[in-house]
Design an enzyme around this catalytic site. Sequence first.
Site, PDB file in Angstrom:
ATOM      1  N   ASP A   1     -10.593  -0.793  -8.367  1.00 38.01           N
ATOM      2  CA  ASP A   1     -10.976  -1.405  -7.026  1.00 38.01           C
ATOM      3  C   ASP A   1     -12.008  -0.497  -6.483  1.00 38.01           C
ATOM      4  O   ASP A   1     -13.291  -0.986  -6.679  1.00 38.01           O
ATOM      5  CB  ASP A   1      -9.732  -1.450  -6.169  1.00 38.01           C
ATOM      6  CG  ASP A   1     -10.098  -2.304  -4.828  1.00 38.01           C
ATOM      7  OD1 ASP A   1     -11.475  -2.382  -4.534  1.00 38.01           O
ATOM      8  OD2 ASP A   1      -9.361  -2.174  -4.017  1.00 38.01           O
TER       9      ASP A   1
ATOM     10  N   LYS B   1     -14.092  -7.251  -4.261  1.00 37.31           N
ATOM     11  CA  LYS B   1     -14.293  -7.532  -3.039  1.00 37.31           C
ATOM     12  C   LYS B   1     -15.637  -7.809  -2.843  1.00 37.31           C
ATOM     13  O   LYS B   1     -16.493  -6.928  -2.790  1.00 37.31           O
ATOM     14  CB  LYS B   1     -13.908  -6.283  -2.000  1.00 37.31           C
ATOM     15  CG  LYS B   1     -12.429  -5.920  -2.032  1.00 37.31           C
ATOM     16  CD  LYS B   1     -12.120  -4.807  -1.099  1.00 37.31           C
ATOM     17  CE  LYS B   1     -10.527  -4.542  -0.981  1.00 37.31           C
ATOM     18  NZ  LYS B   1      -9.935  -3.882  -2.346  1.00 37.31           N
TER      19      LYS B   1
ATOM     20  N   ASP C   1      -0.755  -0.454  -4.477  1.00 38.00           N
ATOM     21  CA  ASP C   1      -2.074  -0.122  -4.172  1.00 38.00           C
ATOM     22  C   ASP C   1      -2.133   1.337  -3.856  1.00 38.00           C
ATOM     23  O   ASP C   1      -1.743   1.626  -2.390  1.00 38.00           O
ATOM     24  CB  ASP C   1      -3.089  -1.078  -3.100  1.00 38.00           C
ATOM     25  CG  ASP C   1      -4.504  -0.710  -3.062  1.00 38.00           C
ATOM     26  OD1 ASP C   1      -4.973   0.323  -3.622  1.00 38.00           O
ATOM     27  OD2 ASP C   1      -5.209  -1.351  -2.151  1.00 38.00           O
TER      28      ASP C   1
ATOM     29  N   GLU D   1      -3.285  -0.507  -7.971  1.00 40.52           N
ATOM     30  CA  GLU D   1      -4.565  -0.390  -7.816  1.00 40.52           C
ATOM     31  C   GLU D   1      -5.002   1.006  -7.807  1.00 40.52           C
ATOM     32  O   GLU D   1      -4.317   1.858  -6.846  1.00 40.52           O
ATOM     33  CB  GLU D   1      -5.077  -1.114  -6.558  1.00 40.52           C
ATOM     34  CG  GLU D   1      -4.846  -2.837  -6.595  1.00 40.52           C
ATOM     35  CD  GLU D   1      -5.279  -3.307  -5.209  1.00 40.52           C
ATOM     36  OE1 GLU D   1      -6.118  -2.823  -4.621  1.00 40.52           O
ATOM     37  OE2 GLU D   1      -4.675  -4.326  -5.104  1.00 40.52           O
TER      38      GLU D   1
ATOM     39  N   LYS E   1       0.987  -1.269  -0.101  1.00 36.92           N
ATOM     40  CA  LYS E   1      -0.067  -0.020   0.091  1.00 36.92           C
ATOM     41  C   LYS E   1       0.930   1.122  -0.150  1.00 36.92           C
ATOM     42  O   LYS E   1       1.747   1.401   0.836  1.00 36.92           O
ATOM     43  CB  LYS E   1      -0.973   0.020   1.208  1.00 36.92           C
ATOM     44  CG  LYS E   1      -2.119  -1.111   1.133  1.00 36.92           C
ATOM     45  CD  LYS E   1      -3.147  -0.900   2.206  1.00 36.92           C
ATOM     46  CE  LYS E   1      -4.305  -1.775   1.845  1.00 36.92           C
ATOM     47  NZ  LYS E   1      -5.074  -1.209   0.937  1.00 36.92           N
TER      48      LYS E   1
END
Length: 346
Positions: free
Chosen positions: A230, A257, A179, A205, A149
């Site tokens: 995402d 997700k 991400d 992402e 991240k």
Amino acid sequence: MKATHHKHILNFKRPSGTSRGILKQKETWFIYLESEGKQGIGECGILRSLSIDDVPEYEEKLRWTCENIELGEEALLQELIEFPSIQFGVEQAFRSLRSQSPYLLHPSAFTEGKEAIDINGLIWMGDETFMKSQIKEKLSAGFSCIKMKIGAIDFDTELKLLQSIRREYSVNDIELRVDANGAFTPENALEKLKRLSELDLHSIEQPIKQNQWQEMAKLCEVTPLPIALDEELIGIFHSEEKKKVLETIQPQYIILKPSLVGGYRGSNEWISLANNQQIDWWITSALESNIGLNAIAQWTYTLQSKLPQGLGTGSLYTNNFEAPLIIENGALHYNTKKSWEVPYIK
């Protein structure tokens, strides 16, 4: 049939950083079904400030769902279209009730302990020392794919961390994903993508915040680094609008997700539309407990994706439920010798 719901607060072992802040706890809810001596369970998990159904009336909708459980799964899913996490909880609970065991939702070679699911190792945001320690930990644990991240600390520092991995491990040794959680701006995103692309990354992402379709489309058209959508998929409920998003932006990947996009049904619809446009995809958990993670993992295995999935979140909490899910050598395994320990389920 009787239905009840219960709230559970999951406590992180250590604060986990994203571009939206530091996570110390996560709320989740469980729907329990009882019918003719059988039990079923499903998890309804939201992510504060991210889930489209993070609304004040959330628990009221859960209560309504339990009070109207006799409507049946199909009718409830239609009524809950704006509550994707409750949709997913309902799907799980009914499938769980119909199954031989409340936890055996999708029997396969995975649940028999014969095969595993390749997953990425997740590196949370933090200071340089903390992020370096996580990277070392994941590499020593045998992960061949790492997701980092980025966007919370200085970009040059994050770049140096990635460069340090690449100096030691080639693209053939370690797949690197990043991400950004929408941390870049449309003005600076392309320059940052160019710098990141020099490190042979797999993908990034959500480089910019969602709902900027034209700006994201321009990025996807010229990017030197594959882009995965995402957050962009959240809050889009109908097939025509989903199709429009993919046709407009034309991303290289999408990430699903289930708790955020309407469970199995919502995810399968996205997958079908993506396949039609030759857009690849992978599945990620949304920090669920082991109940939701189990439901996602079993279903994910049946899809037979060749990409590493984002399912390594089961060990984040101090008070998760005991489950057969274990991580070894960068893969998620189902240990058939381990039993479940979950309140309310006997």
